[in-house]
Design a protein around this motif. Sequence first.
Motif, PDB file in Angstrom:
ATOM      1  N   GLU A 129     -91.961 -97.541-122.417  1.00 38.17           N
ATOM      2  CA  GLU A 129     -90.525 -97.852-122.366  1.00 38.17           C
ATOM      3  C   GLU A 129     -90.185 -99.083-123.212  1.00 38.17           C
ATOM      4  OE1 GLU A 129     -89.807 -98.127-118.143  1.00 38.17           O
ATOM      5  OE2 GLU A 129     -89.368 -95.975-118.012  1.00 38.17           O
ATOM      6  N   LEU A 130     -90.772 -99.143-124.390  1.00 36.90           N
ATOM      7  CA  LEU A 130     -90.492-100.246-125.299  1.00 36.90           C
ATOM      8  C   LEU A 130     -89.167 -99.999-126.022  1.00 36.90           C
ATOM      9  CD1 LEU A 130     -94.005-100.782-126.950  1.00 36.90           C
ATOM     10  CD2 LEU A 130     -93.130-101.721-124.817  1.00 36.90           C
ATOM     11  N   ILE A 131     -88.534-101.069-126.439  1.00 39.39           N
ATOM     12  CA  ILE A 131     -87.321-100.978-127.251  1.00 39.39           C
ATOM     13  C   ILE A 131     -87.600-101.686-128.566  1.00 39.39           C
ATOM     14  CG2 ILE A 131     -85.841-100.974-125.199  1.00 39.39           C
ATOM     15  CD1 ILE A 131     -85.152-103.908-125.905  1.00 39.39           C
ATOM     16  N   PRO A 132     -86.762-101.489-129.602  1.00 38.27           N
ATOM     17  CA  PRO A 132     -86.936-102.276-130.816  1.00 38.27           C
ATOM     18  C   PRO A 132     -86.931-103.772-130.485  1.00 38.27           C
ATOM     19  CG  PRO A 132     -85.375-100.508-131.202  1.00 38.27           C
ATOM     20  CD  PRO A 132     -85.663-100.511-129.735  1.00 38.27           C
ATOM     21  N   GLY A 133     -87.956-104.475-130.928  1.00 35.34           N
ATOM     22  CA  GLY A 133     -88.061-105.896-130.611  1.00 35.34           C
ATOM     23  C   GLY A 133     -88.996-106.199-129.460  1.00 35.34           C
ATOM     24  N   LYS A 138     -93.633-106.994-117.958  1.00 34.78           N
ATOM     25  CA  LYS A 138     -93.148-108.019-117.036  1.00 34.78           C
ATOM     26  C   LYS A 138     -92.336-107.325-115.943  1.00 34.78           C
ATOM     27  CE  LYS A 138     -88.762-109.205-119.256  1.00 34.78           C
ATOM     28  NZ  LYS A 138     -87.906-110.312-119.738  1.00 34.78           N
ATOM     29  N   LYS A 139     -91.960-108.087-114.935  1.00 36.42           N
ATOM     30  CA  LYS A 139     -91.174-107.505-113.855  1.00 36.42           C
ATOM     31  C   LYS A 139     -89.842-106.988-114.396  1.00 36.42           C
ATOM     32  CE  LYS A 139     -89.211-108.536-109.316  1.00 36.42           C
ATOM     33  NZ  LYS A 139     -89.009-109.579-108.268  1.00 36.42           N
ATOM     34  N   SER A 140     -89.532-105.745-114.061  1.00 37.77           N
ATOM     35  CA  SER A 140     -88.320-105.113-114.574  1.00 37.77           C
ATOM     36  C   SER A 140     -87.070-105.765-113.989  1.00 37.77           C
ATOM     37  CB  SER A 140     -88.334-103.616-114.249  1.00 37.77           C
ATOM     38  OG  SER A 140     -87.187-102.985-114.781  1.00 37.77           O
ATOM     39  N   THR A 141     -86.201-106.222-114.879  1.00 35.88           N
ATOM     40  CA  THR A 141     -84.933-106.842-114.469  1.00 35.88           C
ATOM     41  C   THR A 141     -83.831-106.402-115.417  1.00 35.88           C
ATOM     42  OG1 THR A 141     -85.389-108.789-115.835  1.00 35.88           O
ATOM     43  CG2 THR A 141     -86.065-108.898-113.526  1.00 35.88           C
ATOM     44  N   ILE A 163     -84.934-104.062-118.368  1.00 39.60           N
ATOM     45  CA  ILE A 163     -86.029-104.404-119.268  1.00 39.60           C
ATOM     46  C   ILE A 163     -87.287-104.717-118.460  1.00 39.60           C
ATOM     47  CG2 ILE A 163     -86.868-106.064-120.986  1.00 39.60           C
ATOM     48  CD1 ILE A 163     -84.758-104.247-122.066  1.00 39.60           C
ATOM     49  N   GLY A 164     -88.397-104.091-118.854  1.00 40.20           N
ATOM     50  CA  GLY A 164     -89.666-104.327-118.168  1.00 40.20           C
ATOM     51  C   GLY A 164     -90.769-104.776-119.100  1.00 40.20           C
ATOM     52  N   ASN A 165     -90.388-105.251-120.306  1.00 43.40           N
ATOM     53  CA  ASN A 165     -91.370-105.711-121.285  1.00 43.40           C
ATOM     54  C   ASN A 165     -90.910-107.026-121.906  1.00 43.40           C
ATOM     55  OD1 ASN A 165     -93.332-103.249-121.742  1.00 43.40           O
ATOM     56  ND2 ASN A 165     -91.267-102.386-121.666  1.00 43.40           N
ATOM     57  N   GLU A 166     -91.875-107.829-122.317  1.00 42.08           N
ATOM     58  CA  GLU A 166     -91.545-109.032-123.074  1.00 42.08           C
ATOM     59  C   GLU A 166     -90.939-108.599-124.420  1.00 42.08           C
ATOM     60  OE1 GLU A 166     -91.752-111.977-121.946  1.00 42.08           O
ATOM     61  OE2 GLU A 166     -93.090-111.765-120.207  1.00 42.08           O
ATOM     62  N   TYR A 167     -90.063-109.448-124.979  1.00 41.92           N
ATOM     63  CA  TYR A 167     -89.445-109.081-126.247  1.00 41.92           C
ATOM     64  C   TYR A 167     -89.126-110.329-127.063  1.00 41.92           C
ATOM     65  CZ  TYR A 167     -85.157-110.140-123.617  1.00 41.92           C
ATOM     66  OH  TYR A 167     -84.201-110.752-122.841  1.00 41.92           O
TER      67      TYR A 167
END
Length: 528
Positions: A377-381, A402-405, A429-433
């Motif tokens: 579930e990554l996004i651009p960035g 990371k914890k989804s927020t 968002i559940g990933n660092e970016y």
Amino acid sequence: MPVQIENLQEKYWEKFEIQEEDLEFLYNHLLEIETPLTAKELAEVLIRERIRRETERLLELQSARGEIYQPQKTYQPGEHLQFPALNWVKGKVLSVRPGFNPDLPAFEVIKVEMEDGSIREFAASLPDHILNQSIQSEINEPALNPDLILEKYSDQIADLLTQTFETVADLVQIAGAWFPRSLLVDVSVGHLNLAEALLEMSGGGPLPTEVILDQIELPTDVNRKLTEFSMNLALQEDNRFDEVGPAGKTLWFLRRLEPEGVQNTPLYLRYQPVSVDTSVARSEIEALNRLVFDELEPEGDLPKKAEEIEVSLIFPHWRAGTIPLSRSIARLFPTAYEAPRVRFLFVDEETGKEFPGWVVRPGRYVFGLREWIEEKELIPGSLFVVKQGKEPGKVIIKALKKKSTKEWLRTVLVGTDGGVVLTMLKQQIGNEYDERMAIAIPDVAALDQVWETGTRYKTSLEKTILSMMREMVKLSPQGHVHAQELYAAVNLVRRCPPGVLVSILANQPNVLHLGDLYYRLSDQDLEV
């Protein structure tokens, strides 16, 4: 007693050139051993041969200056001698007389006039003396020490050999190794058809040459290495097959079964070059390249030698499931001597799952991450880590979870007319970016349509950059935009390298550079 032979010219190895005699020697060497060798291996063979030749030549020159004095020999008046123990000083024999020493057998004494005019006497006809040992060349002479020369010059000479071999019609190269074509094993169309069937049964590959040989039973009475080399050449010259092994390893794949994104550059990565003066903003271009990874700037980012790198992808690579092969990232992936495509395995560090990846060297990208990107579930960035695997041919990747927020993120919206706008919306968002690179895309299909219809090319790249800059400025309380943010935004709709982006900004009279890669539009342009 070692001979201090004349030194080679100081620049002998720096100015080394391949001669016809060298080619003939190497050709015969290959015929003799019947084994293909790499340019590096042949460079070692040639260096040792050159040292042997030069040693013989220099010793011959030394001998021409006069006979080398040894006490065991018999001499006559008028003979010219040279004395190794006296730093090769020369002298002329004046007379010979009997010698006497009760502790020695019968011997003679020669009277010699030395080069400086002095007269000295030496023993002759004396069989047992330390100076009678055979003459050897001085191994400590740097220009004749094979280990020193190999360490310093083997790569340079290997490159020269490769350049020269490429002009020799009868020499062919496979996986870095060379051999005369005329002596190869004959591989028939039937054998190649069997190889195709075998690869198809294996899902296209990859398979090593030795496995293919074992299955098709190619008859031969020559050594195994030459048989493999012959098969490799036949496969390489048949367009059905693609050599996809990393350097030092030969693997074959059926070209028609390779993924589409490997055979052809994905739509999102295709760049239509524009003419722009990049000299006006060199420092800014270099600064931006240190912040991003872009395959269109091969001399861009600094060659970081870290064993792992944090990567964030712009939309084109995120959508295509690819990683740009910038200089620093390329160090982490396998490469090849010649193969344009290299197949390897990605390893998900979190799950241990392995899946195929492809280094597409002509396009300077790595293919094979699309499903993994969707799964994580990554996004651009979004940030993820790429690092070298513990085994050759494997590359480890790890999503930085990371914890989804719900967080405020730049979000791209596409209108029914294909127009693109940016806004700030809350996204799960559940990933660092990377804050400057992250952009949420609620409707990927709508953005795909922008790329597929080609509407992005109806306006110039310059206008596209200014249009996206206006969208970004609207989201900034300060009214300015960072070049890295704009780079990510422009690449939502059109492939654009960082150097071109910065150069276009530098050439716009209505764009003000505020320093540290921050830009703003003139008040007049903001009102447009």
